[in-house]
Design a protein around this motif. Structure first.
Motif, PDB file in Angstrom:
ATOM      1  N   PHE A 107       0.808  -1.221   0.000  1.00 25.72           N
ATOM      2  CA  PHE A 107       0.000   0.000   0.000  1.00 25.72           C
ATOM      3  C   PHE A 107       0.844   1.276   0.000  1.00 25.72           C
ATOM      4  CE2 PHE A 107      -2.888  -3.305   1.352  1.00 25.72           C
ATOM      5  CZ  PHE A 107      -3.923  -3.081   0.471  1.00 25.72           C
ATOM      6  N   GLY A 108       2.148   1.126  -0.197  1.00 21.35           N
ATOM      7  CA  GLY A 108       3.012   2.299  -0.322  1.00 21.35           C
ATOM      8  C   GLY A 108       3.030   3.181   0.897  1.00 21.35           C
ATOM      9  N   ILE A 109       3.034   2.575   2.076  1.00 20.89           N
ATOM     10  CA  ILE A 109       3.060   3.344   3.319  1.00 20.89           C
ATOM     11  C   ILE A 109       4.466   3.921   3.487  1.00 20.89           C
ATOM     12  CG2 ILE A 109       2.743   3.270   5.827  1.00 20.89           C
ATOM     13  CD1 ILE A 109       0.160   2.823   4.113  1.00 20.89           C
ATOM     14  N   ARG A 110       4.570   5.247   3.449  1.00 18.26           N
ATOM     15  CA  ARG A 110       5.864   5.939   3.530  1.00 18.26           C
ATOM     16  C   ARG A 110       6.078   6.599   4.883  1.00 18.26           C
ATOM     17  NH1 ARG A 110       7.000   2.984   0.085  1.00 18.26           N
ATOM     18  NH2 ARG A 110       6.761   3.356  -2.131  1.00 18.26           N
ATOM     19  N   SER A 111       5.007   6.847   5.611  1.00 15.59           N
ATOM     20  CA  SER A 111       5.130   7.430   6.947  1.00 15.59           C
ATOM     21  C   SER A 111       4.058   6.807   7.826  1.00 15.59           C
ATOM     22  CB  SER A 111       4.959   8.953   6.896  1.00 15.59           C
ATOM     23  OG  SER A 111       3.649   9.298   6.495  1.00 15.59           O
TER      24      SER A 111
END
Length: 146
Positions: A107-111
């Protein structure tokens, strides 16, 4: 919402069909007989995640978090309070990105923390950063009422 809703049990992951008019009446799982809504976020794993997202007729809000994250720890009780206020309109769930790294990557969790709201298997909204209970509830309701 239709005449009945599919709900995934937060305890045994069984899919239950519940009359929509009875969602507020404390429905129990047909398999394990525990409450389908207990006012607490559901801990999801890579194994249970897709079932909860795809098979639930109510929106599912997921908190992507990690145990070492200060803002995540501060938001955890706020998120739990939001669960008690939003159920049965929205199911709240948590994903530990340390133990479920594949979900964070998928899910492209970056923070973290990052809240992602799903409806019928699809992401409909995303909000990074810690929020208090009122902000979480307001954000969720504004997104599902569209």
């Amino acid at each position: 919402m239709t005449e009945s809703a599919l709900l995934v049990c937060p305890h045994c992951n069984a899919v239950n069909r519940v009359p929509s008019a009875r969602l507020d009446e404390g429905p129990k799982c047909g398999k394990c007989h525990q409450l389908l809504f207990d006012g607490q976020p559901v801990e999801l794993t890579a194994t249970s995640f897709q079932k909860h997202i795809d098979k639930s007729d109510i929106p599912v809000m997921v908190d992507f978090w990690a145990p070492w994250c200060g803002p995540c720890k501060m938001m955890a009780p706020q998120f739990a309070q939001a669960a008690a206020q939003l159920e049965p309109k929205v199911r709240l769930a948590k994903v530990n990105t340390d133990t479920e790294q594949t979900l964070g990557e998928k899910f492209g969790i970056r923070s973290i923390p990052t809240l992602v709201l799903f409806r019928q298997g699809r992401e409909i909204a995303r909000q990074p950063g810690a929020m208090n209970t009122a902000e979480i509830v307001r954000w969720a309701l504004s997104k599902i009422s569209r």
